[in-house]
Design an enzyme around this catalytic site. Structure first.
Site, PDB file in Angstrom:
ATOM      1  N   GLY A  44      36.641  19.710  -0.049  1.00 31.25           N
ATOM      2  CA  GLY A  44      37.765  20.382   0.442  1.00 31.25           C
ATOM      3  C   GLY A  44      39.009  19.983  -0.252  1.00 31.25           C
TER       4      GLY A  44
ATOM      5  CB  CYS B 198      32.028  19.180  11.111  1.00 34.89           C
ATOM      6  SG  CYS B 198      31.918  20.489  11.652  1.00 34.89           S
TER       7      CYS B 198
ATOM      8  CE  LYS C 298      29.556  28.912  -2.527  1.00 35.55           C
ATOM      9  NZ  LYS C 298      28.207  28.935  -2.177  1.00 35.55           N
TER      10      LYS C 298
ATOM     11  CD  GLU D 275      30.679  14.551   8.175  1.00 31.78           C
ATOM     12  OE1 GLU D 275      30.953  15.075   6.893  1.00 31.78           O
ATOM     13  OE2 GLU D 275      30.818  15.248   8.993  1.00 31.78           O
TER      14      GLU D 275
ATOM     15  N   GLY E 172      33.315  22.707   5.172  1.00 34.65           N
ATOM     16  CA  GLY E 172      32.324  21.809   4.432  1.00 34.65           C
ATOM     17  C   GLY E 172      32.634  20.387   4.240  1.00 34.65           C
ATOM     18  CB  SER E 173      31.707  17.629   2.231  1.00 36.12           C
ATOM     19  OG  SER E 173      31.887  18.426   0.743  1.00 36.12           O
ATOM     20  CB  THR E 174      36.486  15.187   3.353  1.00 31.78           C
ATOM     21  OG1 THR E 174      36.439  15.366   4.881  1.00 31.78           O
ATOM     22  CG2 THR E 174      37.853  14.621   2.890  1.00 31.78           C
TER      23      THR E 174
ATOM     24  CD  GLU F 177      35.305  22.713  10.887  1.00 31.14           C
ATOM     25  OE1 GLU F 177      35.076  21.226  10.335  1.00 31.14           O
ATOM     26  OE2 GLU F 177      34.297  23.364  11.332  1.00 31.14           O
TER      27      GLU F 177
END
Ligand code: ADP
Ligand code: MG
Length: 490
Positions: A246, A297, A188, A395, A241-243, A263
């Protein structure tokens, strides 16, 4: 109006579509469509099929059929040949991939071609060598008259969820090891940047991959992404992607306890010591953040400069920022940086700049939006930044460099490590002992010394702390997409 690079006829034909789902070797309609925006203009770029739960179901079923059938029947050598062939096709079509990533991501075409596409091809080439080298072991068990050996087997069907910052490359980082280890995949891509993934699915068929081995389901995170993360037929999810997202993926994975590798975000500290070679450290620290427009990142977002050289370094950074050219990804005259990915991201990034200034930081370069068309942000340097400001903790994911100063090595180490993230960190020094000590004490998955941003298909990459778990690339990535079976023979 500046001149733009003419579209290749193959890109024109591809964009003419339909840009449908790629499932089981077929092109299928989605549950409606969604619009992809051109970040260089803010206008409409194209319309792409939108996968929902039903389409994800179909893709997972297609991947399972291929896994139970044609794909697992291939020898290691045959899998190697297919991966190598795909690498060659990516190299041959580097211009096509360059245009596709430049169009929907906005990054400069030359960068998309020479970095994203070229490194993606290398990635497939590196992993093409692996299928014949995934070895188990014979284990000297203490039970008499028993043979015990291990087999390293694929996990099965992998759901791969990619971000928009390196559309092709981040997909390649996951696809190549997953396929090399013998899995079938449903990819995706991010909703902002689905084009190169769709084109790659076509190229995989052209390379000779059996139908259903590589399926692509463009769509939204909360729809296609969430469906994939929760799907009982998916054995493993690989996510970048973003935390925050995640965490959602881990929650969604709980139903069938699928394997997950993540990641996630970062807030990398980059430390310039007084003895650094400033000829290299200044441009190095500059590009550590501004590379890919700060949308990495691993961006060197917190730049700690020793107080004795602070002003000199700052002056160098301001000079470099003034020379940067920013413009559309497909501009004929070629720019250093493109737009940020979306209007929302532009608002977020400029919001961070304003928040930094209101908390007492000083803006010495850039400072806000550039122009009125497209999502451009001026390369921004903020100084007088304190560790507890939001801009130093969160971030930003855009072209905003925060400069901090330090005096003492132990102090800067503690400040560098005082973050929930742990993806990357780096330092500039000519003192080998200091370099080694700092590399041991910095809590991050990658440490760069006198360089920044380098990655290689052979070298493990991933995060400590809340930057994720698992290591992509190298032999670690094969382990990430494999499971070990222990066989006892009496
Ligand atoms: P951003 O917010 O900057 O777009 P995300 O981490 O949300 O970054 O997006 C990275 C990828 O994760 C994209 O492909 C996106 O569609 C997907 N995604 C977003 N939300 C979810 C979710 N809840 N479940 C699964 N995937 C998601
Ligand atoms: Mg999101």
């Amino acid at each position: 109006m500046t001149a733009t690079i003419p579209l290749l006829s193959s890109v024109e034909a591809f964009l003419a579509g339909p840009l449908s789902l790629r499932i089981g070797g077929h092109r299928l309609d989605g549950d409606g469509e969604f619009d992809v925006v051109d970040p260089s203009t803010g206008g409409h770029l194209c319309t792409v099929a939108r996968a929902g739960e039903r389409e994800v179901d179909l893709a997972v079923a297609a991947a399972r059929r291929a896994f139970d059938g044609a794909w697992s029947a291939l020898t290691a050598d045959e899998r190697s040949k297919l991966l190598w062939r795909l690498a060659e096709l990516i190299d041959e079509r580097a211009e096509v991939f360059g245009q596709l990533d430049a169009l929907d991501n906005g990054k400069p075409f030359a960068v998309a071609r020479d970095v994203d596409a070229a490194y993606s091809a290398r990635h497939f080439r590196y992993f093409a060598g692996w299928p014949s080298k995934i070895e188990g072991a014979t284990i000297p068990v203490s039970e008499p008259d028993r043979l015990n050996y291990t087999k390293i087997e694929p996990v099965g069907v992998c759901g791969l969820i990619a971000p928009w910052n390196y559309p092709l490359l981040m997909a390649a980082w996951k696809l190549a090891p997953a396929l090399a280890a013998g899995n079938c995949v449903v990819l995706k891509p991010a909703e902002q940047t689905p084009l190169s993934a769709l084109y790659l699915a076509d190229l995989a068929l052209e390379a000779g991959f059996p139908e259903g081995v590589l399926n692509v389901v463009p769509g939204f995170g909360t729809e296609a992404g969430a469906a994939l993360a929760a799907h009982p037929g998916v054995d493993k999810v690989g996510f970048t992607g973003s935390t925050a997202t995640g965490r959602r993926i881990v929650e969604a994975s709980m139903g069938n306890l699928k394997k997950v590798s993540l990641e996630l975000g970062g807030k990398a500290a980059n430390i310039v010591f007084a003895d650094a070679d400033l000829e290299k450290a200044i441009p190095g620290a500059f590009w550590a953040l501004f590379g890919n427009n700060g949308q990495s990142c691993t961006a060197g977002a917190r730049l700690y400069v020793h107080s004795s050289i602070h002003d000199r370094v700052l002056e160098g950074l301001i000079g470099l920022a003034a020379k940067l050219s920013v413009g559309p990804g497909m501009a004929a005259d070629g720019h250093d940086l493109g737009p940020v990915i979306s209007e929302r991201q532009m608002r977020t990034v400029t919001g961070y700049i304003d928040s930094g200034v209101s908390e007492g930081a000083e803006c010495v370069a850039g400072g806000g939006r550039l122009g009125k068309e497209g999502f451009f942000v001026a390369p921004t340097v903020l100084t007088n930044v304190a560790d507890d400001m939001r801009i130093a903790r969160e971030e930003i994911f855009g072209p905003v460099l925060c400069v901090l100063s330090f005096d003492d090595e132990d102090d800067v180490l503690a400040r560098a490590n005082d973050t929930d993230y742990g993806l990357a960190a780096g330092l500039w020094t000519q003192d080998v002992t200091r370099a080694r000590t700092m590399a041991s004490r910095l809590k991050a998955g990658t440490i760069w010394i006198n360089c920044w941003g380098e990655t290689d298909a052979a070298s493990p990459f991933g995060g400590m702390k809340q930057s994720g778990y698992g290591r992509e690339m190298g032999k670690d990535a094969i382990a990430l997409y494999s499971q070990t079976k222990s066989v006892w023979l009496a």
